[in-house]
Design an enzyme around this catalytic site. Structure first.
Site, mmCIF file in Angstrom:
data_model
loop_
_atom_site.group_PDB
_atom_site.id
_atom_site.type_symbol
_atom_site.label_atom_id
_atom_site.label_comp_id
_atom_site.label_asym_id
_atom_site.label_seq_id
_atom_site.Cartn_x
_atom_site.Cartn_y
_atom_site.Cartn_z
ATOM 1 N N LYS A 1 46.399 104.240 35.320
ATOM 2 C CA LYS A 1 46.363 103.481 34.078
ATOM 3 C C LYS A 1 45.119 102.607 34.024
ATOM 4 C CE LYS A 1 51.294 103.178 32.972
ATOM 5 N NZ LYS A 1 52.428 102.250 32.723
ATOM 6 N N ARG B 1 58.729 109.072 41.789
ATOM 7 C CA ARG B 1 57.788 107.994 42.093
ATOM 8 C C ARG B 1 58.551 106.772 42.622
ATOM 9 N NH1 ARG B 1 52.749 105.522 40.679
ATOM 10 N NH2 ARG B 1 52.961 103.504 39.640
ATOM 11 N N TYR C 1 60.840 96.738 43.896
ATOM 12 C CA TYR C 1 61.427 97.634 44.884
ATOM 13 C C TYR C 1 62.131 96.872 46.002
ATOM 14 C CZ TYR C 1 59.019 101.288 42.402
ATOM 15 O OH TYR C 1 58.611 102.137 41.421
#
Length: 310
Positions: free
Chosen positions: A186, A256, A288
């Site tokens: 990105k 992912r 995460y």
């Protein structure tokens, strides 16, 4: 579209390097906003009318979209689009920037990434080609090898689906090579990701179907020889998900999430995971840790002798 809208979308494409999907969404958002203003103010707004907008006008638009059923995420995205568009107009026409700093969009909960189990992710990379093993399948072996390589790559390297499908033949990792995979993420940012032997082996199986491919050709092709559409990859995942009985959240992007979650569970440093995923902010990667904490709690509740007892 008006010249100002076209200029804004061109600026997003050329200067901000927005994807075609993003530009299309921005165009719809601006059309929604201008259409609302036409009815709200009784005339199609010109530059002067847009320069005279107040935060209450934008709040009225968001309220109207909410009344039409637009969710919080959609309204938040539209507000972001409108902010960018109005700032662009101010620069383009030398206007005083609108006082939008105090305008807040809908509050969005940050969802915890949902991974799939390691054994499921590994099995998916080995078995996803089964969805093409039907008597009527054309080029079944070609498509099976492609999907195995693609989904092994997504889980093995933690790529976004758009990043993987943007790769060309020249980018493909090959057996015997030690070079990391160069990924364009990105914002046009490039990162290097190590490549596991399993990824190189799956890629070799796919490239065996394309021995004469030129370096500049797309790495992953659809049935018609064009760059693979993300929707086709997602359909392959859906078909395999039903075949294997996986949960609905088992999507290409979940691979992912699984890459990051399993690395963290194995003791990887959060900063290293941030670099591998290409996150601009560590706070994005820190989501995460919530996943890992949830897994620890579930393990404790399942195994501790006193869990759930007085």
């Amino acid at each position: 579209m008006s010249p100002d809208v076209l200029a804004f979308l061109a600026w997003m494409r050329d200067e901000r390097r927005a994807s075609p999907h993003t530009i299309e969404a921005y165009g719809r958002d601006i059309a929604d906003f201008l259409g609302f203003l036409t009815g709200y103010q009784g005339a199609e707004p010109d530059v002067a009318a847009l320069a005279a907008l107040r935060p209450t006008d934008l709040r009225a638009f968001l309220a109207a979209r909410g009344g039409q059923g637009a969710g919080a995420a959609t309204r938040a995205r539209q507000l972001s689009t409108i902010r960018s568009f109005l700032r662009f107009l101010a620069r383009r026409h030398g206007l005083q920037p609108l006082a939008l700093a105090g305008l807040r969009g809908p509050r969005l909960p940050r969802p915890v990434p949902r991974a799939i189990a390691a054994e499921q992710a590994i099995a998916l990379g080995q078995e996803v080609g089964l969805v093409h093993a039907t008597p009527r399948a054309e080029r079944g072996g070609f498509q099976a090898a492609r999907d195995i390589a693609l989904f092994t790559l997504l889980y093995g390297c933690g790529l976004r689906i758009a990043e993987a499908l943007a790769l060309d033949i020249a980018d493909a990792p090959r057996p015997g090579e030690d070079a990391a995979l160069r990924v364009l993420g990105k914002g046009g940012k490039t990162r290097l990701v190590p490549v596991l032997p399993a990824v190189r082996a799956a890629m070799a199986g796919w490239l065996a179907h394309r021995p004469d491919a030129a370096p500049e050709e797309p790495l992953f092709l659809g049935a018609r020889g064009k760059r693979l559409d993300p929707a086709i990859a997602q359909k392959s995942m859906r078909d395999y998900r039903r075949l294997a009985g996986l949960a609905e959240h088992a999507t290409p992007h979940a691979l992912r999430h699984s890459f990051a979650t399993h690395l963290l569970g194995g003791g990887a440093d959060l900063r290293a995971i941030q670099e591998l995923l290409g996150h601009a902010s560590l706070s994005t990667t820190q989501r995460y840790t919530n996943v890992d904490a949830a897994a620890l709690l579930a393990t404790w509740q399942k195994n501790h002798p006193r869990a759930g007892r007085a």
